[in-house]
Write a protein that holds these residues in place. Structure first.
Motif, short mmCIF file in Angstrom:
data_model
loop_
_atom_site.label_atom_id
_atom_site.label_comp_id
_atom_site.label_asym_id
_atom_site.label_seq_id
_atom_site.Cartn_x
_atom_site.Cartn_y
_atom_site.Cartn_z
N UNK A 165 44.35 38.11 50.99
CA UNK A 165 44.98 37.23 50.01
C UNK A 165 44.52 37.52 48.59
N UNK A 166 43.38 38.19 48.44
CA UNK A 166 42.91 38.56 47.11
C UNK A 166 43.98 39.37 46.36
N UNK A 167 44.80 40.11 47.08
CA UNK A 167 45.77 41.02 46.47
C UNK A 167 47.08 40.32 46.10
N UNK A 168 47.29 39.11 46.57
CA UNK A 168 48.58 38.46 46.39
C UNK A 168 48.95 38.19 44.91
N UNK A 169 48.06 37.63 44.10
CA UNK A 169 48.46 37.36 42.70
C UNK A 169 48.92 38.60 41.97
N UNK A 170 48.24 39.72 42.14
CA UNK A 170 48.66 40.94 41.46
C UNK A 170 50.00 41.44 41.97
N UNK A 171 50.22 41.31 43.29
CA UNK A 171 51.52 41.71 43.84
C UNK A 171 52.64 40.85 43.24
N UNK A 172 52.42 39.54 43.18
CA UNK A 172 53.45 38.63 42.66
C UNK A 172 53.84 39.03 41.24
N UNK A 173 52.87 39.46 40.45
CA UNK A 173 53.16 39.85 39.06
C UNK A 173 54.09 41.05 38.96
N UNK A 174 54.10 41.88 40.02
CA UNK A 174 54.94 43.09 39.97
C UNK A 174 56.36 42.85 40.44
#
Length: 232
Positions: free
Chosen positions: A222-231
């Protein structure tokens, strides 16, 4: 008009907090109780068959799992299972319903961060009272704009949930550890589907990833989710 998701759905069990390990531990105790009646591997096959058969009757969750263990115990002992074994299984179920909530890495930080920018909803299967208890004990309840505890997860589930709480499935994203329940039906509804695998996977939730779907993504945690959402 925003082109990325405006509403994000989170699965609960094994996405936000540990769940499957408690089922695995209970299965080990179940095998020990029935060791004089069935080989452990054969017993687990019979249990899985019964779980698949009973989902339409009991739904998902601990109570249905306990009933299925009792049914399997009756079957493998030809009806001779001792009452003491049934009592043990009932106690195991009660222990599972009392187990403390143990958040997965990144769960709290990710939910808090995304709650500042997106509408968040929890979409989870399982026993109503048990899921409500776990959400309350998790400390994350106030961060969600809506909670959907459902009997199953189909495309129609996501169509309705994203419409009821936000801008519809086209603006929705669902993240979870189940390819079968969290990812594929969300994509079928028109949302993004993000697979966040757990260490232990229930056999009945396995499915092939929809790798050709443009809205399919996979993250390691889940650490990676915010950065993915931004893309997106």
């Amino acid at each position: 008009m925003p082109t990325g998701p405006t509403i994000i759905g989170f699965d609960a069990d094994d996405t936000l907090w540990h769940n499957e390990p408690f089922f695995r531990m209970t299965q080990e105790r179940f095998a020990e109780l029935l060791r004089d009646h069935a080989d452990p591997d054969h017993l687990m096959e019979r249990l899985l068959e019964a779980e698949r058969r009973n989902l339409g009757h009991y739904g998902f969750g601990i109570k249905g799992f306990v009933l299925t263990m009792i049914e399997t115990a009756i079957e493998v002992t030809d009806g001779r299972v001792p009452a003491s074994t049934i009592s043990h299984l009932l106690n195991e179920g009660r222990e599972m319903l009392r187990h403390p909530v143990d958040l997965l890495p990144g769960a709290e930080d990710t939910v808090r961060q995304l709650s500042q920018t997106h509408v968040l909803i929890m979409i989870t299967k399982g026993d109503l009272l048990d899921q409500e208890r776990k959400l309350a004990e998790s400390g994350l309840g106030d961060l969600f704009d809506g909670v959907e505890i459902v009997s199953d997860k189909k495309a129609a589930t996501y169509t309705r949930a994203f419409a009821d709480h936000g801008d519809g499935a086209q603006a929705g994203l669902m993240v979870g550890n189940s390819m079968k329940s969290d990812v594929i039906p969300a994509i079928e509804a028109g949302a993004w589907g993000v697979f966040c695998p757990s260490e232990q996977e229930w056999a009945l939730e396995r499915a092939d990833p929809p790798v050709a779907a443009p809205r399919y993504h996979e993250i390691a945690s889940l650490h990676e989710l915010p950065d993915l959402v931004k893309t997106l």
